[in-house]
Enzyme design. Structure first.
Site, PDB file in Angstrom:
ATOM      1  N   TYR A   1     -39.066  -8.063  15.571  1.00 44.61           N
ATOM      2  CA  TYR A   1     -39.652  -6.874  15.558  1.00 44.61           C
ATOM      3  C   TYR A   1     -39.414  -5.875  16.603  1.00 44.61           C
ATOM      4  O   TYR A   1     -40.062  -5.919  17.865  1.00 44.61           O
ATOM      5  CB  TYR A   1     -41.010  -5.832  14.495  1.00 44.61           C
ATOM      6  CG  TYR A   1     -41.973  -6.452  13.624  1.00 44.61           C
ATOM      7  CD1 TYR A   1     -40.416  -6.754  12.585  1.00 44.61           C
ATOM      8  CD2 TYR A   1     -42.853  -6.488  13.121  1.00 44.61           C
ATOM      9  CE1 TYR A   1     -40.899  -7.301  11.730  1.00 44.61           C
ATOM     10  CE2 TYR A   1     -43.451  -6.623  12.198  1.00 44.61           C
ATOM     11  CZ  TYR A   1     -42.427  -7.684  10.923  1.00 44.61           C
ATOM     12  OH  TYR A   1     -42.867  -7.766   9.854  1.00 44.61           O
TER      13      TYR A   1
ATOM     14  N   HIS B   1     -42.381 -16.370   9.802  1.00 44.61           N
ATOM     15  CA  HIS B   1     -41.865 -15.747   9.312  1.00 44.61           C
ATOM     16  C   HIS B   1     -41.596 -16.003   8.109  1.00 44.61           C
ATOM     17  O   HIS B   1     -41.169 -15.110   6.851  1.00 44.61           O
ATOM     18  CB  HIS B   1     -40.951 -14.655  10.274  1.00 44.61           C
ATOM     19  CG  HIS B   1     -40.872 -13.618   9.427  1.00 44.61           C
ATOM     20  ND1 HIS B   1     -40.947 -12.801  10.863  1.00 44.61           N
ATOM     21  CD2 HIS B   1     -41.426 -12.350   8.793  1.00 44.61           C
ATOM     22  CE1 HIS B   1     -40.676 -11.309  10.359  1.00 44.61           C
ATOM     23  NE2 HIS B   1     -41.117 -11.098   8.832  1.00 44.61           N
TER      24      HIS B   1
ATOM     25  N   LEU C   1     -45.467  -0.641  -1.370  1.00 46.74           N
ATOM     26  CA  LEU C   1     -44.291   0.330  -1.797  1.00 46.74           C
ATOM     27  C   LEU C   1     -43.397   0.087  -2.741  1.00 46.74           C
ATOM     28  O   LEU C   1     -42.554   1.339  -3.216  1.00 46.74           O
ATOM     29  CB  LEU C   1     -44.513   1.909  -1.279  1.00 46.74           C
ATOM     30  CG  LEU C   1     -45.669   1.823  -1.084  1.00 46.74           C
ATOM     31  CD1 LEU C   1     -45.993   3.209   0.259  1.00 46.74           C
ATOM     32  CD2 LEU C   1     -46.919   3.129  -1.922  1.00 46.74           C
ATOM     33  N   GLY C   2     -42.860  -1.428  -2.460  1.00 51.16           N
ATOM     34  CA  GLY C   2     -41.818  -1.370  -3.406  1.00 51.16           C
ATOM     35  C   GLY C   2     -40.354  -0.907  -2.472  1.00 51.16           C
ATOM     36  O   GLY C   2     -39.454  -0.039  -3.077  1.00 51.16           O
TER      37      GLY C   2
ATOM     38  N   GLY D   1     -40.141   2.276  -0.806  1.00 46.54           N
ATOM     39  CA  GLY D   1     -40.209   3.532  -0.992  1.00 46.54           C
ATOM     40  C   GLY D   1     -39.946   3.848  -2.226  1.00 46.54           C
ATOM     41  O   GLY D   1     -40.045   5.355  -2.823  1.00 46.54           O
TER      42      GLY D   1
ATOM     43  N   THR E   1     -43.924   8.684  10.002  1.00 48.95           N
ATOM     44  CA  THR E   1     -44.854   8.881  10.567  1.00 48.95           C
ATOM     45  C   THR E   1     -46.331   9.591  11.100  1.00 48.95           C
ATOM     46  O   THR E   1     -46.987   8.379   9.235  1.00 48.95           O
ATOM     47  CB  THR E   1     -44.594  10.670  10.359  1.00 48.95           C
ATOM     48  OG1 THR E   1     -44.712  10.857   9.369  1.00 48.95           O
ATOM     49  CG2 THR E   1     -42.977  10.765  10.333  1.00 48.95           C
TER      50      THR E   1
ATOM     51  N   GLU F   1     -48.438  11.379   9.474  1.00 45.33           N
ATOM     52  CA  GLU F   1     -48.565  12.142   8.520  1.00 45.33           C
ATOM     53  C   GLU F   1     -48.150  11.062   7.282  1.00 45.33           C
ATOM     54  O   GLU F   1     -49.190  10.909   6.189  1.00 45.33           O
ATOM     55  CB  GLU F   1     -47.709  13.210   8.016  1.00 45.33           C
ATOM     56  CG  GLU F   1     -47.650  14.177   9.358  1.00 45.33           C
ATOM     57  CD  GLU F   1     -47.851  14.164  10.507  1.00 45.33           C
ATOM     58  OE1 GLU F   1     -48.431  14.936  11.002  1.00 45.33           O
ATOM     59  OE2 GLU F   1     -46.272  13.458  10.718  1.00 45.33           O
ATOM     60  N   GLN F   2     -47.303  10.723   6.877  1.00 45.20           N
ATOM     61  CA  GLN F   2     -46.921   9.237   6.149  1.00 45.20           C
ATOM     62  C   GLN F   2     -48.264   8.218   6.323  1.00 45.20           C
ATOM     63  O   GLN F   2     -48.451   7.839   4.977  1.00 45.20           O
ATOM     64  CB  GLN F   2     -45.330   9.077   6.608  1.00 45.20           C
ATOM     65  CG  GLN F   2     -45.141   9.300   5.605  1.00 45.20           C
ATOM     66  CD  GLN F   2     -42.959   8.876   6.070  1.00 45.20           C
ATOM     67  OE1 GLN F   2     -43.238   7.882   6.927  1.00 45.20           O
ATOM     68  NE2 GLN F   2     -42.071   9.557   5.344  1.00 45.20           N
TER      69      GLN F   2
ATOM     70  N   ASN G   1     -50.888   7.524   2.995  1.00 49.76           N
ATOM     71  CA  ASN G   1     -51.226   5.644   2.531  1.00 49.76           C
ATOM     72  C   ASN G   1     -52.279   5.165   3.062  1.00 49.76           C
ATOM     73  O   ASN G   1     -53.132   4.910   2.299  1.00 49.76           O
ATOM     74  CB  ASN G   1     -50.257   5.286   3.583  1.00 49.76           C
ATOM     75  CG  ASN G   1     -48.915   5.192   3.206  1.00 49.76           C
ATOM     76  OD1 ASN G   1     -48.549   5.813   2.536  1.00 49.76           O
ATOM     77  ND2 ASN G   1     -47.672   4.694   3.986  1.00 49.76           N
TER      78      ASN G   1
END
Length: 337
Positions: free
Chosen positions: A69, A137, A226-227, A229, A303, A305-306, A310
């Site tokens: 990552y 992984h 969430l697929g 998005g 973010t 906020e996101q 969640n």
């Protein structure tokens, strides 16, 4: 939409049979340090620390990363963040498998040489003596399962790893079963944590994989809850796809997710979301938490906020009838199981 983030205090739930507790929503950091196809840095170190702060403020204690990552930046930034905190209060999971050096085939896979080298490198980046969970992984068919399990067991005996996990894109319960049978026969550490893709539209693990995990009391911590998005409600049958969305640059996403069957499911998701005064994303996460055998979904965000939206899914309460409506809105791949 549920906006009670200030009241969210994530609870602890069992991590399978490991004996330790995990946050009911885990935090995934795959966007940390990720560069988009346009060359933009998706999440900077400053933003990463803000996200980690928000997760910890909500009571979150399980942080999921991988050595690829952000080219290792995700682990480095987590390590820097942990430096000012009590390491023992957090469960840190990382993963190894993908190639990390161009032109070097031995920098990919789970052979003994690669595993031993990469565990030391990731511990150095995280600035810690151990990881709580080490995932493969993906499965490396070029390495014998016996060699893999013996090598991973050595990491546990050395104190560098506490528990072993397997991450996967497609159901492969038989590979986990075979690996654990070999480990059990030799008195080695088995896999006790699984990380498959699972959400309302990606239902491949229903059947043998999820049933196997339930029967063996293995933790199941789904990624892509969430697929990619799709389940956030940002897509529509009638409107053009957003320019900044995955579907704008991925025909595979459009073919796999933007289907009539999936939009029919989303209609039911929207209806339930309205009934409980929550967002579609929150209801999709709450549905996962109601699934028998699922330990804790892995959530991510660009973010704060996101992320707060969640995490507020933990406060969403679904009735049995609503869970059943969502479950049957799209047929699973293994009817009758």
């Amino acid at each position: 939409m549920t906006d009670s983030f200030d009241d969210v205090d994530l609870e602890f739930v069992p991590l399978g049979r490991t004996g330790i507790q995990t946050s009911e929503l885990q935090f995934g950091t795959w966007r940390f340090g990720r560069t988009t196809e346009e060359g933009n840095l998706e999440i900077t170190e400053e933003r990463a620390h803000e996200l980690l702060d928000a997760y910890a403020e909500a009571g979150g204690r399980y942080i999921d990363t991988a050595d690829v990552y952000g080219g290792g930046d995700s682990e480095r930034w987590i390590g820097d963040w942990l430096a000012d905190r009590d390491r023992e209060r957090y469960t840190i999971a990382s993963k190894i498998y993908w190639q990390i050096r161009d032109g070097d085939p031995n920098s990919k896979g789970t052979n003994r040489k690669t595993v031993r080298n990469r565990i030391d490198a990731l511990l150095d980046r995280l600035d810690t003596d151990y990881v709580d969970v080490l995932y493969i992984h993906r499965w490396d068919d070029a390495t014998s399962t016996r060699e893999l399990m013996k090598t991973l067991n050595g990491l546990v005996e050395d104190g560098k790893v506490h528990y072993l996990g397997a991450s996967t894109l497609r159901p492969n319960a038989w590979k986990v079963a075979r690996a654990n049978a070999i480990a059990d026969a030799h008195g080695w550490e088995p896999f006790t944590v699984l990380q498959p893709r699972y959400n309302l539209v990606d239902r491949e693990i229903e059947g043998d994989y999820l049933e196997f995990a339930r029967q063996r009391d293995l933790a199941v911590c789904p990624w892509s809850p969430l697929g990619q998005g799709f389940l956030t409600g940002k897509y529509s049958r009638e409107e053009d796809v957003p320019e900044d969305s995955k579907s704008a640059e991925s025909s595979r996403f459009r073919d796999n997710y933007l289907t009539e069957e999936n939009f029919d499911l989303h209609d039911e998701l929207d209806a339930v979301a309205e009934e409980v005064d929550a967002s579609p994303a929150q209801v999709a996460l709450a549905w996962l938490s109601h699934r028998d055998g699922v330990s804790a979904p892995i959530v991510g965000a660009r973010t704060v906020e996101q992320l707060e939206e969640n995490l507020a899914a933990a406060a969403v309460d679904l009735s049995d009838e609503q869970v059943e409506r969502l479950t049957t809105a799209k047929a699973g791949p293994y009817e009758g199981l």
